[in-house]
Design a protein around this motif. Structure first.
Motif, PDB file in Angstrom:
ATOM      1  N   LEU A   1      -9.599   2.889   3.030  1.00 54.55           N
ATOM      2  CA  LEU A   1      -8.355   2.667   3.876  1.00 54.55           C
ATOM      3  C   LEU A   1      -8.160   1.746   4.411  1.00 54.55           C
ATOM      4  O   LEU A   1      -9.179   0.710   4.795  1.00 54.55           O
ATOM      5  CB  LEU A   1      -8.810   4.087   5.366  1.00 54.55           C
ATOM      6  N   VAL A   2      -7.197   0.638   4.148  1.00 57.33           N
ATOM      7  CA  VAL A   2      -7.765  -0.910   4.670  1.00 57.33           C
ATOM      8  C   VAL A   2      -6.260  -0.623   5.489  1.00 57.33           C
ATOM      9  O   VAL A   2      -4.997   0.203   5.587  1.00 57.33           O
ATOM     10  CB  VAL A   2      -6.819  -1.082   3.051  1.00 57.33           C
ATOM     11  N   ASN A   3      -6.621  -1.760   6.429  1.00 60.59           N
ATOM     12  CA  ASN A   3      -5.599  -2.029   6.965  1.00 60.59           C
ATOM     13  C   ASN A   3      -4.163  -3.114   6.714  1.00 60.59           C
ATOM     14  O   ASN A   3      -5.037  -4.088   6.289  1.00 60.59           O
ATOM     15  CB  ASN A   3      -5.553  -2.863   8.020  1.00 60.59           C
ATOM     16  N   VAL A   4      -3.323  -3.168   5.795  1.00 66.72           N
ATOM     17  CA  VAL A   4      -2.311  -3.793   5.366  1.00 66.72           C
ATOM     18  C   VAL A   4      -1.443  -5.075   6.029  1.00 66.72           C
ATOM     19  O   VAL A   4      -0.641  -4.148   7.076  1.00 66.72           O
ATOM     20  CB  VAL A   4      -1.339  -3.046   4.491  1.00 66.72           C
ATOM     21  N   ILE A   5      -1.566  -6.137   5.957  1.00 66.20           N
ATOM     22  CA  ILE A   5      -0.732  -6.668   7.030  1.00 66.20           C
ATOM     23  C   ILE A   5       0.693  -7.241   6.301  1.00 66.20           C
ATOM     24  O   ILE A   5       0.593  -8.181   5.375  1.00 66.20           O
ATOM     25  CB  ILE A   5      -1.356  -7.866   7.493  1.00 66.20           C
ATOM     26  N   PHE A   6       1.920  -6.999   6.672  1.00 68.04           N
ATOM     27  CA  PHE A   6       2.695  -7.516   5.945  1.00 68.04           C
ATOM     28  C   PHE A   6       3.996  -8.465   7.282  1.00 68.04           C
ATOM     29  O   PHE A   6       4.543  -9.314   6.118  1.00 68.04           O
ATOM     30  CB  PHE A   6       4.079  -6.666   5.983  1.00 68.04           C
ATOM     31  N   GLY A   7       3.593  -9.247   8.087  1.00 69.87           N
ATOM     32  CA  GLY A   7       4.193  -9.690   8.974  1.00 69.87           C
ATOM     33  C   GLY A   7       3.577 -10.929   9.898  1.00 69.87           C
ATOM     34  O   GLY A   7       2.388  -9.601  10.097  1.00 69.87           O
TER      35      GLY A   7
ATOM     36  N   HIS B   1     -13.461   0.955  -3.450  1.00 73.83           N
ATOM     37  CA  HIS B   1     -14.257   1.719  -3.592  1.00 73.83           C
ATOM     38  C   HIS B   1     -15.437   1.536  -3.604  1.00 73.83           C
ATOM     39  O   HIS B   1     -16.034   3.265  -3.283  1.00 73.83           O
ATOM     40  CB  HIS B   1     -14.066   2.592  -4.815  1.00 73.83           C
ATOM     41  N   SER B   2     -16.263   0.784  -2.038  1.00 72.58           N
ATOM     42  CA  SER B   2     -17.138   0.717  -1.667  1.00 72.58           C
ATOM     43  C   SER B   2     -16.879   1.367  -0.387  1.00 72.58           C
ATOM     44  O   SER B   2     -16.240   0.701   0.281  1.00 72.58           O
ATOM     45  CB  SER B   2     -17.301  -0.949  -1.904  1.00 72.58           C
ATOM     46  N   PRO B   3     -18.406   1.607   1.231  1.00 71.46           N
ATOM     47  CA  PRO B   3     -18.035   2.217   1.879  1.00 71.46           C
ATOM     48  C   PRO B   3     -18.285   0.970   2.784  1.00 71.46           C
ATOM     49  O   PRO B   3     -19.211   0.820   4.106  1.00 71.46           O
ATOM     50  CB  PRO B   3     -19.212   2.592   2.175  1.00 71.46           C
ATOM     51  N   TRP B   4     -17.183  -0.207   3.294  1.00 69.00           N
ATOM     52  CA  TRP B   4     -16.879  -0.727   4.116  1.00 69.00           C
ATOM     53  C   TRP B   4     -16.538  -0.211   5.784  1.00 69.00           C
ATOM     54  O   TRP B   4     -15.789   0.415   5.644  1.00 69.00           O
ATOM     55  CB  TRP B   4     -15.937  -2.077   4.072  1.00 69.00           C
ATOM     56  N   LYS B   5     -17.240  -1.119   6.653  1.00 68.14           N
ATOM     57  CA  LYS B   5     -16.424  -0.656   8.025  1.00 68.14           C
ATOM     58  C   LYS B   5     -15.034  -0.516   7.896  1.00 68.14           C
ATOM     59  O   LYS B   5     -14.948   0.124   8.712  1.00 68.14           O
ATOM     60  CB  LYS B   5     -17.398  -1.377   8.951  1.00 68.14           C
ATOM     61  N   LYS B   6     -14.887  -1.451   7.509  1.00 67.69           N
ATOM     62  CA  LYS B   6     -12.883  -2.129   7.863  1.00 67.69           C
ATOM     63  C   LYS B   6     -12.801  -3.788   6.628  1.00 67.69           C
ATOM     64  O   LYS B   6     -12.999  -4.203   5.924  1.00 67.69           O
ATOM     65  CB  LYS B   6     -13.189  -3.263   9.151  1.00 67.69           C
ATOM     66  N   LEU B   7     -11.523  -3.114   6.572  1.00 67.79           N
ATOM     67  CA  LEU B   7     -10.746  -3.968   5.068  1.00 67.79           C
ATOM     68  C   LEU B   7      -9.476  -3.982   4.779  1.00 67.79           C
ATOM     69  O   LEU B   7      -8.799  -2.791   6.276  1.00 67.79           O
ATOM     70  CB  LEU B   7     -10.510  -3.013   4.266  1.00 67.79           C
ATOM     71  N   THR B   8      -9.417  -5.498   5.282  1.00 68.52           N
ATOM     72  CA  THR B   8      -7.881  -5.907   5.583  1.00 68.52           C
ATOM     73  C   THR B   8      -7.350  -6.978   4.706  1.00 68.52           C
ATOM     74  O   THR B   8      -7.822  -6.957   4.498  1.00 68.52           O
ATOM     75  CB  THR B   8      -7.739  -6.836   7.047  1.00 68.52           C
ATOM     76  N   LEU B   9      -6.326  -6.149   3.963  1.00 72.60           N
ATOM     77  CA  LEU B   9      -5.010  -7.352   3.405  1.00 72.60           C
ATOM     78  C   LEU B   9      -4.106  -7.462   3.643  1.00 72.60           C
ATOM     79  O   LEU B   9      -3.205  -7.102   4.173  1.00 72.60           O
ATOM     80  CB  LEU B   9      -4.746  -5.219   2.267  1.00 72.60           C
ATOM     81  N   VAL B  10      -4.446  -9.131   3.527  1.00 72.39           N
ATOM     82  CA  VAL B  10      -3.132 -10.278   4.004  1.00 72.39           C
ATOM     83  C   VAL B  10      -2.713  -9.393   2.771  1.00 72.39           C
ATOM     84  O   VAL B  10      -2.294 -10.711   1.916  1.00 72.39           O
ATOM     85  CB  VAL B  10      -3.703 -11.335   4.723  1.00 72.39           C
ATOM     86  N   SER B  11      -1.291  -9.335   2.567  1.00 73.03           N
ATOM     87  CA  SER B  11      -0.225  -9.186   1.646  1.00 73.03           C
ATOM     88  C   SER B  11       0.145 -10.962   1.820  1.00 73.03           C
ATOM     89  O   SER B  11       0.756 -11.387   2.710  1.00 73.03           O
ATOM     90  CB  SER B  11       0.719  -8.403   1.965  1.00 73.03           C
ATOM     91  N   ASP B  12       0.865 -10.954   0.490  1.00 68.04           N
ATOM     92  CA  ASP B  12       1.381 -12.627   0.533  1.00 68.04           C
ATOM     93  C   ASP B  12       2.627 -11.978   0.664  1.00 68.04           C
ATOM     94  O   ASP B  12       3.093 -13.504   0.952  1.00 68.04           O
ATOM     95  CB  ASP B  12       1.138 -12.792  -1.694  1.00 68.04           C
ATOM     96  N   ASP B  13       3.419 -10.970   1.165  1.00 70.57           N
ATOM     97  CA  ASP B  13       4.642 -11.376   2.145  1.00 70.57           C
ATOM     98  C   ASP B  13       4.772 -12.073   3.253  1.00 70.57           C
ATOM     99  O   ASP B  13       5.377 -12.543   3.703  1.00 70.57           O
ATOM    100  CB  ASP B  13       4.693  -9.474   1.979  1.00 70.57           C
ATOM    101  N   THR B  14       3.456 -12.604   3.332  1.00 75.73           N
ATOM    102  CA  THR B  14       3.182 -13.155   4.955  1.00 75.73           C
ATOM    103  C   THR B  14       3.601 -14.578   4.880  1.00 75.73           C
ATOM    104  O   THR B  14       4.041 -15.253   6.000  1.00 75.73           O
ATOM    105  CB  THR B  14       1.634 -12.670   5.799  1.00 75.73           C
ATOM    106  N   SER B  15       3.477 -14.957   4.001  1.00 80.04           N
ATOM    107  CA  SER B  15       3.362 -16.331   3.585  1.00 80.04           C
ATOM    108  C   SER B  15       4.820 -17.033   2.596  1.00 80.04           C
ATOM    109  O   SER B  15       4.797 -18.262   2.188  1.00 80.04           O
ATOM    110  CB  SER B  15       2.432 -16.793   2.892  1.00 80.04           C
TER     111      SER B  15
END
Length: 386
Positions: free
Chosen positions: A364-370, A265-279
Motif C-alpha cells: 500500500l502506497v501513499n501517493v501525493i498528487f498536489g 513487493h517488499s515489507p516496508w513500514k511506509k511507502l510514499t510516492l510523490v507523483s510527478d504531477d506535483t511539479s
C-alpha cells in the motif's frame, strides 16, 4: 523525575564522595543542564535520520540534496549514488566534489549500482524499434533533444569520469557499496531512517535481496514517479512530453523495472510516492536563482555557479514533502506494482484500490498528487540560501 534518569545513568561517577576533588563543577553544571534538556524534550535529542539515494546529474540534480544538507532539522547520514540520469561513476565523483565545495566533507557518499538488474541499452533500443521512441533515456541518451535547453554532459562510457569545470575531487567515496551502506545504517538505527529515493530503485532492491530484513528496518521510503492527471493540451518539455501519452511510465521506474518491482513487493513500514504531477509547471526561475546567489554562502555560490533556470523541481518537491508534510494538498492510498513484461508497458506503474489488488505482496502506497507550490518555492530559495 523520570526525565532526569538518563543523566544519572550516563554520568554515575560524578556523584562520588570525592567529586569536588576530581571534577570541575562548572563543567558538571553545564553537562547536567544539557542532559536534562535533552532527556525532558526527546524532540531535541535527535533529528530525523535520512539517507538520500540519488542519480544526481551535475548542478540541478544536487539542489534537492542541498535542501536537506542545509536543513537544521535533518541528520543526513549519507548519500548513495545510482545510475539513471547519469552514470554512477561520474555522479559519485561530482557528488564528492560538490561536498568539498560546500565544506561538507563529513557526509559519506557510497557508490552504488552502475547498471539496472536486467534492463540494458540494447533492450531499450529494441523496444524503441517495436513500440516507439521516448525523448529521454537518461544515461543512455546519445543526443540531447533540440527542444530542450538544459545543458548536459556528452554521452559517454559508463565507467568514464569526464573532466569537470569544478575539478576532480580529492575526497574518496565510502569504502562499501551503496546497498551495503544502506543495510549497515539501518542496522545501526532500526526503524529510524527515512530513505529519500530520487532516482531508479536499484540500490534499494539490491539491499533487500542481500538482507531480507532490510525493508522492515526502514522508517519510510519516499519515491518519485508517475503522472496521474497530466494535461495533454499543455506545452510540455522533453521529460513530460514522453509520458503525456503513457502517464504511468516514468523514468525512475522504467530505467530498472525489476528493481522497482522488488521495492514495491517488499515489507516496508511506509511507502510514499510523490507523483510527478506535483511539479508540473514548477520550475526554478532566474529570479529564484538570483535570490539564492545573492546570499553568498558556500551552498548559494555552488547553486549560482551550476544551477540552470527553467529546470523542473521534481526532486525538490520530494525534499520539501519530507521536511514539511503539511504542504501536501491532495493524496490517496493505493496498491502499486510495476509491469515487468517485456512489452510496450515495460516499467509501467500499475495501481489498484483497496480490496482489488491481486495480493502478491504488493504494498500500500501513499501517493501525493498536489502540494502548496508557493511554499515549495519559498523552501527552495530559503534552504539553498543558508
Amino acid at each position: 523525575m523520570a526525565c532526569f534518569l538518563p543523566f544519572f545513568e550516563t554520568y554515575p561517577l560524578i556523584y562520588r564522595d570525592d567529586m569536588f576533588n576530581r571534577y570541575n563543577w562548572p563543567l558538571i553544571i553545564v553537562l547536567t543542564f544539557a542532559s536534562l534538556v535533552l532527556a525532558c524534550n526527546p524532540a531535541l535529542a535527535s533529528k530525523p535520520r535520512v539517507i538520500v539515494d540519488q542519480d544526481a546529474f551535475e548542478g540541478p540534480g544536487f539542489q534537492p540534496i542541498l535542501m536537506l544538507v542545509n536543513s537544521p532539522e535533518v541528520d543526513l547520514l549519507g548519500i548513495t549514488i545510482v545510475s539513471g540520469d547519469g552514470w554512477q561513476a561520474e555522479q559519485t565523483s561530482r557528488t564528492l566534489r560538490m561536498l568539498e565545495l560546500i565544506n561538507r566533507t563529513d557526509i559519506p557518499v557510497a557508490a552504488g549500482a552502475t547498471y539496472p538488474l536486467i534492463n540494458n541499452k540494447r533492450m531499450a533500443e529494441r523496444r524503441d524499434a517495436l513500440y516507439g521512441k521516448p525523448g529521454y533515456k537518461g544515461a543512455w541518451t546519445e543526443t540531447w533533444p533540440d527542444n530542450d535547453h538544459m545543458v548536459r554532459s556528452n554521452f559517454h562510457h559508463p565507467e568514464l569520469i569526464p573532466d569537470f569545470p569544478e575539478g576532480a575531487p580529492k575526497l574518496k567515496p565510502h569504502p562499501v557499496h551503496a546497498a551495503q551502506f544502506l543495510i549497515e545504517q539501518t542496522r545501526l538505527y532500526p526503524g529510524e531512517i527515512t530513505i529519500i529515493s530520487m532516482g531508479p530503485l536499484t540500490n534499494l532492491a539490491l539491499a533487500q535481496r542481500l538482507d531480507p530484513n532490510f525493508a522492515s528496518r526502514v522508517k519510510e521510503v519516499i519515491m518519485l514517479g508517475g503522472y496521474f492527471n497530466l494535461d495533454l493540451s499543455a506545452d510540455h518539455g522533453t521529460f513530460t512530453s514522453q509520458v503525456a501519452y503513457a502517464p504511468r511510465t516514468t523514468f525512475n521506474q522504467a530505467w530498472d523495472p525489476e528493481a522497482a518491482w522488488i521495492v514495491h513487493h517488499s515489507p516496508w513500514k511506509k511507502l510514499t510516492l510523490v507523483s510527478d504531477d506535483t511539479s508540473v509547471g514548477l520550475f526554478s526561475s532566474p529570479k529564484m536563482l538570483k535570490n539564492i546567489n545573492d546570499s553568498n554562502t558556500p551552498v548559494a555560490n555552488y547553486v549560482g555557479r551550476f544551477a540552470q533556470p527553467g529546470f523542473q523541481l521534481w526532486d525538490e518537491v520530494e525534499s520539501a514533502v519530507f521536511l514539511q508534510p503539511d504542504i501536501i494538498t491532495t493524496s490517496a492510498e493505493m496498491y502499486i506494482s510495476i509491469d515487468i513484461n517485456q512489452g510496450p508497458n515495460y516499467g509501467t506503474i500499475i495501481t489498484w484500490p483497496r480490496g482489488r489488488n491481486p495480493g502478491l505482496d504488493e504494498q500500500l502506497v501513499n501517493v501525493i498528487f498536489g502540494v502548496n507550490r508557493e511554499r515549495v518555492e519559498h523552501m527552495f530559495v530559503d534552504l539553498l540560501s543558508k
